[in-house]
Motif scaffolding. Structure first.
Motif, mmCIF file in Angstrom:
data_model
loop_
_atom_site.group_PDB
_atom_site.id
_atom_site.type_symbol
_atom_site.label_atom_id
_atom_site.label_comp_id
_atom_site.label_asym_id
_atom_site.label_seq_id
_atom_site.Cartn_x
_atom_site.Cartn_y
_atom_site.Cartn_z
ATOM 1 N N GLU A 21 16.026 -0.799 3.938
ATOM 2 C CA GLU A 21 16.007 -1.610 5.146
ATOM 3 C C GLU A 21 16.344 -0.727 6.341
ATOM 4 O OE1 GLU A 21 18.526 -4.996 4.841
ATOM 5 O OE2 GLU A 21 17.666 -5.663 2.930
ATOM 6 N N ALA A 22 15.589 -0.927 7.404
ATOM 7 C CA ALA A 22 15.801 -0.151 8.621
ATOM 8 C C ALA A 22 16.009 -1.097 9.782
ATOM 9 C CB ALA A 22 14.612 0.778 8.866
ATOM 10 N N VAL A 43 9.629 9.661 4.487
ATOM 11 C CA VAL A 43 8.204 9.975 4.347
ATOM 12 C C VAL A 43 7.311 8.885 4.923
ATOM 13 C CG1 VAL A 43 8.441 11.538 2.378
ATOM 14 C CG2 VAL A 43 8.221 9.078 1.971
ATOM 15 N N GLY A 44 7.859 7.709 5.194
ATOM 16 C CA GLY A 44 7.058 6.634 5.753
ATOM 17 C C GLY A 44 7.932 5.584 6.403
ATOM 18 N N HIS A 45 7.328 4.798 7.307
ATOM 19 C CA HIS A 45 8.076 3.763 8.023
ATOM 20 C C HIS A 45 7.112 2.641 8.375
ATOM 21 C CE1 HIS A 45 11.316 2.885 11.350
ATOM 22 N NE2 HIS A 45 11.150 1.896 10.502
ATOM 23 N N ALA A 90 0.832 -1.206 0.000
ATOM 24 C CA ALA A 90 0.000 0.000 0.000
ATOM 25 C C ALA A 90 0.862 1.250 0.000
ATOM 26 C CB ALA A 90 -0.928 -0.002 1.214
ATOM 27 N N TYR A 91 1.972 1.233 0.750
ATOM 28 C CA TYR A 91 2.870 2.386 0.786
ATOM 29 C C TYR A 91 3.492 2.639 -0.586
ATOM 30 C CZ TYR A 91 2.818 3.344 5.796
ATOM 31 O OH TYR A 91 2.442 3.729 7.056
ATOM 32 N N CYS A 92 3.868 1.583 -1.266
ATOM 33 C CA CYS A 92 4.432 1.757 -2.606
ATOM 34 C C CYS A 92 3.409 2.398 -3.538
ATOM 35 C CB CYS A 92 4.894 0.412 -3.168
ATOM 36 S SG CYS A 92 6.339 -0.278 -2.321
ATOM 37 N N ILE A 131 2.990 7.366 8.102
ATOM 38 C CA ILE A 131 3.293 8.238 6.960
ATOM 39 C C ILE A 131 3.122 9.685 7.413
ATOM 40 C CG2 ILE A 131 2.486 9.093 4.716
ATOM 41 C CD1 ILE A 131 1.790 6.300 3.916
ATOM 42 N N GLY A 132 4.110 10.509 7.148
ATOM 43 C CA GLY A 132 3.999 11.944 7.407
ATOM 44 C C GLY A 132 3.337 12.620 6.219
#
Length: 590
Positions: free
Chosen positions: A199-200, A413-415, A183-185, A448-449
């Motif tokens: 990668e985080a 912008v998102g995590h 969904a983020y993509c 998401i900001g």
């Protein structure tokens, strides 16, 4: 919308305190107005763009099966005390003391909503039959930024989409995580951002359990590494480094060990200048406490230790740099003079891979104001094992292929990440499984900001004249500019076009101001409306108007009677694909 009937306070000069392009342009284009440091009013144009980003996020979250709710910004401090995050957030947490009759209530303004949503689920979900579920909201968040800057990129109040998944198993969590990742993509594709999923650092479950969505930008506050050859990308906390090689042929003859006085020189830079050597000739000996036990970690002098890698290498739950008293006890020297040779206590010693290639190195001598020269692995000290313990740097080898890593600044912008049971256990969010066994719910978190979507886009898609919006996020899709609004024929034609575009459901604004054409064109380019339609007396006499995409250099003539149908078709296509914008700004149709 008529320009004269809305509120668009554009500015000619760069506002004081605006440091980066997105901040400058959002202020100059009349999108935002600063109320105080870290707090902004969204003006009509800025709010329209913000709502468009919000709508895209909402549509994709709904399509992914998430369920929207709205939680309060205000919550009791007691919830945060139960998870320990009242202390973890420290001064970032905005605390509020409310007076209610004869008592005081301690509350916080939520910087995020894990506590509130977990408490909600704990009270209303009790069976595996009610799971899985993903809940989300789009709401303001509050953080006491000590140094708010860069416009809406770092503020004390911001708009955020946060989602939380609740599952009965790790397999279920993985499915929820993958759904949110996809969904983020889609969200960032639709917003026309040139983003990279990186990668985080993993959550408490471990594994490949966390990704950040980054937009490479010159003024980004974060750093990522990216391999163009294979696509590997990670933030600096997580980034692995490929196989190391010696930078030069090893010195065959070890030099004699030499103790040298270095009065007042304790840092790498100070020692390098004092001994006239390079930082990479030094070995840093860092004393950590791993689950309370002191260990020594060796890192080359020009590299930075990576605490997450060190924690994983040691198999520890928590690590921290040792306090000065512990350092002096185990080394015999004050901070800045530790070394692997002659430690006062027997410690576990681990070293970064680069240490194995060092010859005749310089280290602390475990004695105040003293260092050792000619230190060699094997002869003078040994290590328990080697591991990847440092932060990646530009030109490091890629861990996935034979390419190299490039260090790039970026805007997050998102995590998405896996929380596991940290909050469900602290707040008693449990469910009964099919065997009637009580188990903690397994959670994921996805943020998401919304403000950051706009800022990141503007930061990366602008030119010397102003913002360049994609149709998907632009405050208005088409702007009509009559060169001379006082000319009756021009004014009549402009309003005919305006009404016709509205009937086609095209978001259109008509610049009906009686000002010079140059002023209008500067404002239109500054704000960055995707499509400009110019009605001029000369072109109108020949039955034509000028049309121009904001990202194109030259306009084209189009018959007046065809412009609405043609431009409307272009706009509809661009809403769906953003293909023209992406091709012009990023050099591709993807």
């Amino acid at each position: 919308m008529l320009w004269s009937k809305t509120f668009i306070p554009t500015l000619k000069e760069i506002p004081e305190g605006a440091e980066i392009p997105s901040h400058v342009l959002m202020l100059r284009a009349g999108l935002i107005n600063q109320v105080m440091a870290g707090a902004y009013t969204y003006l009509p144009l800025g709010l329209r763009a913000l709502r468009k980003a919000e709508r895209i996020v909402r549509e994709e979250m709904d399509a992914a099966g998430a369920v929207e709710l709205l939680m309060p910004s205000l919550s009791p401090l007691s919830l945060w005390e139960r998870t320990g995050r009242d202390k973890a957030f420290g001064d970032v947490l905005i605390r509020v003391e409310l007076k209610r009759q004869n008592r005081k209530v301690n509350a916080v303004l939520g910087p995020t909503h894990e506590e509130i949503v977990t408490d909600l689920v704990a009270h209303h979900i009790s069976s595996y039959r009610q799971l899985p579920i993903t809940l989300y909201q789009i709401s303001p968040k509050f953080r006491n930024e000590e140094r708010p800057r860069f416009g809406v990129l770092r503020t004390s109040e911001f708009l955020m989409k946060d989602a939380y998944s609740f599952d009965t198993s790790l397999e279920g969590l993985n499915r929820s995580y993958e759904a949110m990742y996809r969904a983020y993509c889609r969200i960032f594709d639709r917003c026309c951002l040139a983003y990279i999923p990186v990668e985080a650092e993993s959550g408490p479950i471990g594994g490949e359990a966390s990704h950040e969505f980054m937009v490479p930008a010159n003024n980004g506050e974060d750093k990522i590494v990216h391999c163009a050859a294979c696509g590997y990308a990670a933030n600096l906390e997580r980034a692995e480094i490929g196989p190391r090689r010696p930078e030069q042929p090893a010195v065959t003859e070890p030099a004699p060990l030499e103790r040298v006085p270095t009065p007042g020189a304790s840092s790498i830079d100070q020692v390098s200048r004092f001994l006239n050597c390079r930082p990479e000739d030094l070995i840093k000996t860092l004393i950590y406490l791993a689950d309370g036990q002191p260990v020594a970690v060796l890192i080359r002098g020009d590299h930075e230790a990576n605490d997450n890698k060190i924690r994983r290498a040691l198999g520890a739950k928590e690590i921290q740099l040792a306090d000065p008293a512990t350092i002096e006890r185990v080394t015999g020297a004050p901070v800045g003079f530790a070394g692997p040779v002659g430690l006062k206590e027997k410690l576990t010693i681990i070293a970064d891979y680069d240490i194995q290639f060092m010859r005749n190195a310089i280290t602390g001598a475990n004695e105040a104001d003293t260092h050792l020269k000619g230190v060699n692995l094997g002869r003078d000290f040994n290590v328990e094992r080697f591991a990847d313990l440092r932060c990646a740097q530009d030109n490091d080898p890629c861990p996935r292929c034979s390419g190299i890593l490039r260090l790039r600044p970026a805007i997050e912008v998102g995590h998405v990440f896996k929380l596991g049971t940290k909050y469900s256990e602290a707040l008693s969010a449990r469910f009964l499984d099919p065997s009637e066994q009580l188990k903690p719910i397994i959670m994921g978190c996805y943020g998401i900001g919304i403000n950051r979507i706009l800022a990141a886009l503007i930061e990366t898609t602008h030119d010397e004249n102003g913002i360049i919006w994609p149709v998907a996020l632009a405050p208005y899709e088409v702007v009509i500019v009559p060169v001379n609004v006082a000319d009756e024929k021009s004014r009549e034609a402009a309003f005919q076009l305006y009404n016709a575009f509205q009937k086609e459901n095209i978001e259109v604004i008509l610049d009906d101001r009686d000002v010079r054409a140059g002023v209008k064109f500067k404002d239109v380019d500054l704000i960055g409306f995707p499509m400009r339609v110019v009605v001029g007396e000369r072109g109108l006499a020949q039955g034509n108007v000028e049309v121009k995409w904001r990202w194109e250099k030259a306009p084209q003539l189009m018959p007046l009677d065809k412009v609405v149908a043609e431009v409307s078709a272009w706009i509809r296509e661009e809403r769906e694909t953003g293909a023209r914008f992406k091709a012009a700004l990023y050099g591709s149709n993807g």
